[in-house]
Enzyme design. Structure first.
Site, short mmCIF file in Angstrom:
data_model
loop_
_atom_site.label_atom_id
_atom_site.label_comp_id
_atom_site.label_asym_id
_atom_site.label_seq_id
_atom_site.Cartn_x
_atom_site.Cartn_y
_atom_site.Cartn_z
N GLN B 340 23.26 -11.91 3.48
CA GLN B 340 24.25 -12.92 3.15
C GLN B 340 25.58 -12.33 2.71
OE1 GLN B 340 21.60 -14.42 0.21
NE2 GLN B 340 22.98 -13.88 -1.46
N GLU B 343 28.82 -13.60 4.29
CA GLU B 343 29.21 -14.92 3.82
C GLU B 343 29.79 -14.86 2.42
OE1 GLU B 343 25.91 -17.47 6.35
OE2 GLU B 343 26.21 -17.90 4.22
N GLU B 344 29.15 -14.11 1.54
CA GLU B 344 29.67 -13.97 0.17
C GLU B 344 31.08 -13.46 0.17
OE1 GLU B 344 25.60 -12.40 -1.99
OE2 GLU B 344 27.49 -11.36 -2.40
N ARG B 345 31.31 -12.43 0.98
CA ARG B 345 32.62 -11.78 0.95
C ARG B 345 33.70 -12.65 1.54
NH1 ARG B 345 29.52 -6.09 1.78
NH2 ARG B 345 28.87 -6.07 -0.41
N ALA B 348 34.66 -15.30 -0.95
CA ALA B 348 35.57 -14.82 -2.00
C ALA B 348 37.00 -14.76 -1.48
CB ALA B 348 35.14 -13.43 -2.47
#
Lengths: 254, 485
Positions: B340, B343-345, B348
């Site tokens: 994931q 997606e996290e990056r 942000a």
């Protein structure tokens, strides 16, 4: 009774935007400026949806007059719970000169066409602050009106409306069909939830032209000039009440 | 691939309206500010005092507003409708309280998440539901290291309340949350939606999803992520927390650091060593209720920024949890977390791009009315040229974000682009914060203005969620420039 409510929603410049007057003083800048649904219209939609949820009425129809973008405003109403929309197409110069009288005629025609039991509008739009459309529509239809409503309850085939007036609150009972205009404290509009935004895609928006409704939208008003209010001048602090009175006398205010 | 220090999606302060602390009902607050904004006040900036006229500063027109829905690279009318609705929640339920929450060092996560959950914003790309006896996935990415499944409700299954929308909607949400006037709250929301729950949504059992995912999407339960430790940030494989199997329970010992939402979370998505195998294959993700005996919230960490987000250090002392609380397969925890990261990056980056836009706009407004040597500060070429440079770079970053998102939702592996975007985002945010703060002069150094909060909050972006150095290493890997073994 059809159990159908028409709600008027107007697309206006977003309340938080700093308005700029066009260099030629013919109006305000609207290109590229953020628009959204008139806050009082949101309250009107919320009230209509609430009435449907309480099963007093069966269908909520959102109506907006304007160019293509007016459909976004209708879609917001659909996302809040309206069942379908009607977009009355008015564009270009016609849209620039579209005012309460023409809109009232359009709403009156639609109210008859849709056999509406109730017409709910915002008390005024935040761009022109006219506060006329609801009243004019009621007059054209010869319907009773409950304006500046801060509380609405349906009692059989009558409506009890608590109105905010200068002196306080006035409670009236009017027959249906009727026109109501929503004031600030009528309710707190719900947020359009994401699932409802997605569901709204399937709801229909019908397109009509004013001519189809037999309405002539030529304006009898001509805007001569639009100006910013004069720059607010700096104030003067005074030490005592006597000073204040003296200054007021000096400036000719008293 | 490594993971890092602070587990957080990072964002910094946003422009919004400086809220007045008037006791008005919410609707009235909006209309009252409307009444104020209809006057053409000069933007006054008295030291310390928040005057009503401050509310007049117009909202910056987000760049997406200049593009017609049909022309946008990835956003449709639905994305814009989503953003409009979310913006209302931000304006009415979040921004009026941010200053207070920053001062208190925490925010009411249960309250805020419930509001967002009710409106459907916590499960944007989460599964809608699951069929009894199993699920079927729709569409799989062919790229290496990434598996993506969409779940559809079958007849008679559990409804998780997710919307099953693609990741572009998550990015739309993250961009809109950038209008929150601090970094802490969006970061906390990001942990709930895109850090603690994706692996559970994809790989968790039906039972586990019902206990933890369903209430997290609804906003009834607050989640947090337990990966980083005191001794292991970027180097996830060296975490020490152990989960030893005893009968049908795991006994957990260890500790986690940098746990966003940690002081108020109901459950933690915990990465622990569950066997003695090779470090990338011996870890598992476990859903752990935070009220179990043995879970100690050691302290709330005092930080340079992100004050409204409570960050905890947590210890686990012989905590017992049923084995069925493991997410997916034992030993796959490391892999699941890695999946994931893209997606996290990107999430942000979405946040920070809006925040930077807002900071630049607010700086323009301030410098337009602030005079120095008889000219507005803005009219000095060094100032307007520098702001133009910064805005240019923000647009470039936004383009990269949308390009990566567009490729991702089509099923491509965007690790390289996501890492580049995260790297650039962290560095650009520092530049924007630093340059803009300079133009605010002494005022920029005070706590009264947004730019100083942004300066502090945004510093985290180069550290958390994948440090700059980690991003660079990933990019080098894709460029094939790393030393060969």
């Amino acid at each position: 009774m059809s159990g159908r409510v028409l709600v008027g929603v107007k697309r206006v410049i977003d309340y938080a935007v700093k308005i700029r007057v066009k260099p030629d003083n013919s109006g305000v800048v609207t290109d590229g400026v953020k628009h959204s649904m008139n806050p009082f219209c949101e309250i009107a939609v919320e009230e209509a949806v609430k009435l449907k949820e309480k099963k007093f009425i069966k269908e909520v129809v959102a109506v907006s007059c304007g160019p293509q973008q007016a459909q976004e405003t209708i879609r917001t109403a659909l996302a809040m719970g309206a069942d379908r929309g009607i977009h009355v197409e008015v564009t270009g110069k016609d849209y620039d000169t579209l005012g309460p009288l023409q809109v009232s005629k359009i709403f009156a025609a639609l109210a008859k066409k849709e056999d509406a039991q109730l017409l709910i509008l915002g008390k005024q739009a935040i761009d022109d602050d006219c506060n006329q459309t609801g009243q004019m529509t009621a007059a054209l239809l010869d319907w009773p009106q409950g304006t500046f409503a801060s509380e609405v309850s349906l009692e059989g085939d009558k409506i009890k409306v608590v109105r905010e007036i200068d002196g306080g609150l006035e409670t009236i009972k009017i027959n249906t069909p009727a026109v109501l205009t929503a004031d600030l404290r009528l309710n707190t509009p719900r947020y359009a939830t994401l699932p409802n935004i997605m569901k709204a895609k399937k709801k229909k928006i019908a397109q009509v032209k004013p001519a189809d409704l037999g309405v002539d939208i030529t304006s009898r008003l001509e805007v001569l000039r639009v100006d910013e209010p004069p720059q607010r001048l700096a104030g003067v602090t005074v030490e005592t009440v006597d000073d204040l009175v003296a200054k007021l006398k000096e400036s000719g205010t008293i | 691939m490594f993971h890092v220090g602070i587990k957080s999606t990072v964002c910094a302060c946003a422009h919004g309206r400086l809220s007045t602390k008037m006791a008005l009902p919410v609707g009235a607050l909006r209309l009252n500010q409307l009444a104020v904004s209809r006057n053409f006040y000069k933007f006054t900036c008295c030291v310390g005092a928040r005057s009503l006229s401050d509310n007049v500063s117009s909202k910056p027109v987000p760049s997406s507003a200049t593009e017609v829905a049909g022309d946008h690279l990835i956003y449709t009318r639905d994305h814009f409708a989503l953003q409009e609705s979310l913006r209302k929640i931000v304006d009415q339920e979040i921004n009026p309280h941010v200053d207070q929450w920053e001062a208190e060092g925490t925010f009411p996560a249960h309250k805020v998440f419930k509001i967002l959950g009710n409106a459907g914003f916590l499960g944007v790309n989460k599964p809608v539901g699951q069929r009894d006896g199993g699920w079927w996935s729709h569409g799989e990415l062919k790229a290496t290291n990434v598996v993506k499944g969409f779940f559809y409700p079958g007849g008679g299954g559990v409804e998780y309340g997710g919307l099953g929308l693609d990741f572009s909607y998550s990015i739309a949400v993250s961009e809109e949350l950038g209008n929150i006037r601090c970094g802490g709250v969006p970061m906390a929301i990001g942990v709930q939606t895109d850090m603690a729950t994706p692996a559970l949504a994809r790989f968790g059992s039906a039972e586990l999803k019902e206990e933890f995912l369903l209430p997290s999407i609804a906003g009834d339960k607050v989640a947090c992520l337990g990966v980083s430790e005191v001794g292991a940030g970027s180097d996830v494989s060296s975490i020490l927390t152990k989960a030893v199997k005893k009968g049908d329970e795991y006994v957990i010992n260890g500790g986690k650091m940098w746990t966003t939402n940690g002081t108020q979370a109901d459950w933690i998505c915990l990465l622990a060593n569950t066997s003695d195998g090779p470090p990338h294959r011996n870890k598992s993700l476990i859903c752990l209720p935070m009220n179990l005996p043995g879970v100690h919230i050691a302290r709330k960490i005092e930080k340079l920024g992100m004050w409204s987000s409570d960050t905890a250090e947590v210890f686990f002392d012989d905590v017992r949890v049923p084995c069925k609380n493991i997410v997916g397969q034992e030993g796959m925890g490391f892999t699941y977390q890695m999946l994931q990261f893209q997606e996290e990056r990107l999430w942000a980056v979405g946040n920070i791009v809006t925040m930077m836009d807002n900071i630049i706009q607010e700086t323009i407004q301030y410098t337009r009315q602030r005079k120095i040597f008889k000219l507005p500060v803005l009219y000095h070429q060094s100032v307007n040229f520098r702001l133009a440079e910064l805005q240019t770079e923000v647009e470039l970053l936004r383009s990269l974000l949308h390009r990566a998102t567009a490729l991702y939702i089509k099923g491509n592996d965007v690790t390289k682009l996501a890492s580049m975007a995260k790297l650039k985002a962290g560095r650009l945010a520092r530049e924007v914060g630093d340059s803009c703060l300079q133009y605010w002069g002494g005022m920029g150094f005070t706590s009264d203005v947004l730019v100083s909060r942004f300066y502090r909050d945004s510093r985290l972006l180069s550290i958390g969620g994948g440090a700059d150095e980690v991003m660079l290493a990933i990019i080098c890997k894709y460029m094939d420039t790393l030393p060969k073994k």
